[in-house]
Design a protein around this motif. Structure first.
Motif, short mmCIF file in Angstrom:
data_model
loop_
_atom_site.label_atom_id
_atom_site.label_comp_id
_atom_site.label_asym_id
_atom_site.label_seq_id
_atom_site.Cartn_x
_atom_site.Cartn_y
_atom_site.Cartn_z
N LYS A 1 30.44 2.34 -22.43
CA LYS A 1 30.62 3.73 -22.03
C LYS A 1 31.83 4.30 -22.74
CE LYS A 1 33.25 2.62 -17.84
NZ LYS A 1 33.30 2.75 -16.36
N GLY A 2 31.99 5.61 -22.64
CA GLY A 2 33.06 6.26 -23.36
C GLY A 2 34.41 6.17 -22.68
N ILE A 3 35.46 6.55 -23.42
CA ILE A 3 36.84 6.48 -22.95
C ILE A 3 37.53 7.80 -23.24
CG2 ILE A 3 39.08 5.36 -23.26
CD1 ILE A 3 37.61 2.81 -23.98
N LEU A 4 38.26 8.31 -22.26
CA LEU A 4 39.05 9.53 -22.42
C LEU A 4 40.50 9.15 -22.67
CD1 LEU A 4 38.88 12.67 -22.24
CD2 LEU A 4 39.59 12.43 -19.84
N SER A 5 41.09 9.67 -23.72
CA SER A 5 42.46 9.30 -24.10
C SER A 5 43.50 10.00 -23.22
CB SER A 5 42.73 9.68 -25.56
OG SER A 5 42.94 11.09 -25.68
N ASP A 6 44.75 9.56 -23.35
CA ASP A 6 45.87 10.28 -22.77
C ASP A 6 46.10 11.57 -23.54
OD1 ASP A 6 46.34 8.29 -20.91
OD2 ASP A 6 47.78 7.23 -22.18
N THR B 1 48.77 21.13 -33.76
CA THR B 1 50.09 21.09 -33.09
C THR B 1 49.99 21.57 -31.64
OG1 THR B 1 50.76 23.30 -33.87
CG2 THR B 1 51.34 21.39 -35.26
N GLU B 2 48.96 21.09 -30.96
CA GLU B 2 48.82 21.39 -29.54
C GLU B 2 48.34 20.13 -28.83
OE1 GLU B 2 44.29 23.00 -28.85
OE2 GLU B 2 45.78 24.48 -29.40
N LEU B 3 48.56 20.11 -27.53
CA LEU B 3 48.14 18.96 -26.74
C LEU B 3 46.63 18.91 -26.62
CD1 LEU B 3 50.73 18.98 -23.83
CD2 LEU B 3 50.48 17.24 -25.58
N ILE B 4 46.06 17.73 -26.85
CA ILE B 4 44.62 17.55 -26.72
C ILE B 4 44.35 16.19 -26.08
CG2 ILE B 4 44.21 18.94 -28.81
CD1 ILE B 4 43.37 16.29 -30.21
N ARG B 5 43.11 15.96 -25.75
CA ARG B 5 42.61 14.63 -25.41
C ARG B 5 41.42 14.32 -26.32
NH1 ARG B 5 44.21 12.40 -20.38
NH2 ARG B 5 45.23 13.89 -18.96
N THR B 6 41.18 13.05 -26.56
CA THR B 6 40.04 12.64 -27.37
C THR B 6 39.12 11.76 -26.54
OG1 THR B 6 41.22 12.76 -29.48
CG2 THR B 6 39.29 11.34 -29.40
N ASP C 1 41.40 21.73 -13.50
CA ASP C 1 42.42 21.23 -12.57
C ASP C 1 42.59 19.74 -12.74
OD1 ASP C 1 44.31 21.47 -10.63
OD2 ASP C 1 42.90 21.50 -8.95
N GLY C 2 43.79 19.30 -13.12
CA GLY C 2 44.09 17.88 -13.17
C GLY C 2 43.98 17.21 -14.52
N LEU C 3 43.64 17.95 -15.57
CA LEU C 3 43.47 17.33 -16.89
C LEU C 3 44.72 17.42 -17.75
CD1 LEU C 3 39.80 18.24 -17.89
CD2 LEU C 3 40.71 16.06 -17.08
N LEU C 4 45.76 18.11 -17.26
CA LEU C 4 47.03 18.16 -17.99
C LEU C 4 48.06 17.29 -17.27
CD1 LEU C 4 47.50 21.83 -19.16
CD2 LEU C 4 47.06 19.83 -20.56
#
Length: 405
Positions: free
Chosen positions: A360-365, A373-378, A402-405
């Motif tokens: 299954k997939g994985i969500l990064s920090d 130059t902005e905050l993201i998740r992969t 809500d809760g992803l940052l």
């Protein structure tokens, strides 16, 4: 303030005790000694500057250090304190008398009943010289007596090698750089190395300078075993009560836990959503379809929460172009991403192995994207035993959820 005036009026020095709070019990675990000089108008001036001014004769600084330590130890003994007492020692004075003034005082107090296990000698990492033989002998001897050594790392780029060689019992770091309007995760990497080192050498991590809820949260999230600062309890001329801020910290800890649970749930919900999407989407993609066509199709299916898609193999080599969404919401291919090697990224191979095992997939920090130059998740997902698709999720989407940052 004239150093000579201080040396001629030592009776005007007042000692304050800054509590050190344990995260384990939320109780006061010890006190750091701070010295102040009372001016003629009654105001108190910190004497920290006295020990930092290299123009002041060493004899003055040694004498003042001895005076402060002696008075603190006497008060500590009279009140029969069960906590620990942290005394600052300027390593630059070591070359002057090889620490004999301090050692003689400690030995004399031991005869009177002082338990060395209650004493912590605090030094500054910035004062550690390149040639450390003398320092190592001194700190090693302190440890053989049962005295703990704490190192205050004032600069965030301090030498990890010197810390590792000294192997202190405690490492102190400052949260003062983190302002109330800052997002704590922006600075996660700042103390990551110190946290890793502290665990390897068995040192406790103490966060000082905590003056806000935000800073306490940062210390809690980054493995702080001890806390110190005005948000909890500031220094005062008496020893603070053991439970002086226990209720406050317990309440804050409960908020921290609730917030972290909320974040974990939000991340799991997003992960499950994308996993479900891939399970229904991948069977619709024809076998043998070119990678660029595949990522364009995936991008369109995930267009509401993704801005970039690409495919890598298990060695970290990018096999596709970058499919990127432009300002009009249209998907474009950028060939420059092809054949890049992403194996240098932290946790790349760990995540590859996890995907292979868990299927299954994985969500990064959170991390800062180099190009945007902005905050993201992969989000990464195994599309076969040798191919992995990566979806970059923009800050705008994370901010709205809500809760992803």
């Amino acid at each position: 303030m004239d150093p000579l005036d201080i040396m001629l009026n030592l009776e005007k020095i007042t000692l304050y005790y800054k509590p050190v709070i344990s995260a384990d019990t939320q109780l006061v675990d010890g006190y750091e000694v701070r010295a102040y000089f009372q001016e003629n108008d009654g105001t108190l001036q910190s004497l920290d500057w006295f020990f930092e001014d290299a123009t002041i004769p060493d004899d003055f600084r040694i004498e003042l250090t001895h005076y402060i330590h002696q008075r603190a130890l006497e008060v500590f003994a009279v009140q029969e304190q069960s906590k620990h007492l942290a005394l600052f020692y300027d390593l630059r004075l070591l070359v002057r008398d090889n620490g004999q003034s301090l050692l003689t005082l400690l030995e004399s107090e031991k005869i009177k009943g002082l338990d060395f296990k209650k004493i912590i000698i605090e030094i500054k990492e910035a004062h550690i010289p390149e040639k450390m033989d003398g320092i190592r002998k001194f700190t090693t001897y302190l440890k053989t007596l049962g005295i703990r050594v704490a190192v205050d790392v004032e600069q965030r780029n301090g030498s990890l090698n010197r810390l590792a060689m000294l192997a202190p019992s405690m490492i102190k770091v400052d949260t003062g750089f983190l302002k109330d309007d800052s997002l704590p995760h922006l600075f996660q990497d700042v103390h990551h190395s110190l946290g890793m080192l502290s665990r390897k050498i068995g040192a406790a991590l103490l966060f000082k300078g905590i003056s806000s809820y935000n800073q306490l949260n940062y210390a809690w999230r980054n493995g702080g075993q001890y806390y110190q600062g005005s948000y909890l309890k500031d220094s005062q001329p008496v020893f603070a009560e053991e439970n002086c801020c226990q209720a406050k910290i317990k309440a804050d800890f409960q908020n921290f836990v609730m917030f972290e649970r909320k974040k974990v749930k939000a991340q799991l919900d997003l992960t499950n959503r994308i996993n479900g999407l891939f399970k229904t989407m991948l069977p619709t993609i024809k076998p043998g379809v070119p990678y660029d066509e595949m990522i364009r199709s995936i991008g369109k299916s995930c267009s509401d929460f993704v801005f970039r898609v690409y495919i890598c193999n298990g060695e970290g080599i990018q096999l596709s172009s970058n499919a990127e969404k432009n300002n009009k919401g249209e998907w474009e291919l950028h060939q420059e991403g092809r054949n890049k090697n992403w194996s240098w990224r932290p946790f790349f191979f760990e995540n590859i192995m996890r995907m292979n095992v868990e299927k299954k997939g994985i969500l990064s920090d959170l991390y800062t994207d180099i190009e945007k130059t902005e905050l993201i998740r992969t989000y990464s997902y195994p599309i076969s035993e040798a191919l992995y698709v990566f979806l970059d999720i923009p800050y705008g989407y994370l901010y709205e959820q809500d809760g992803l940052l």
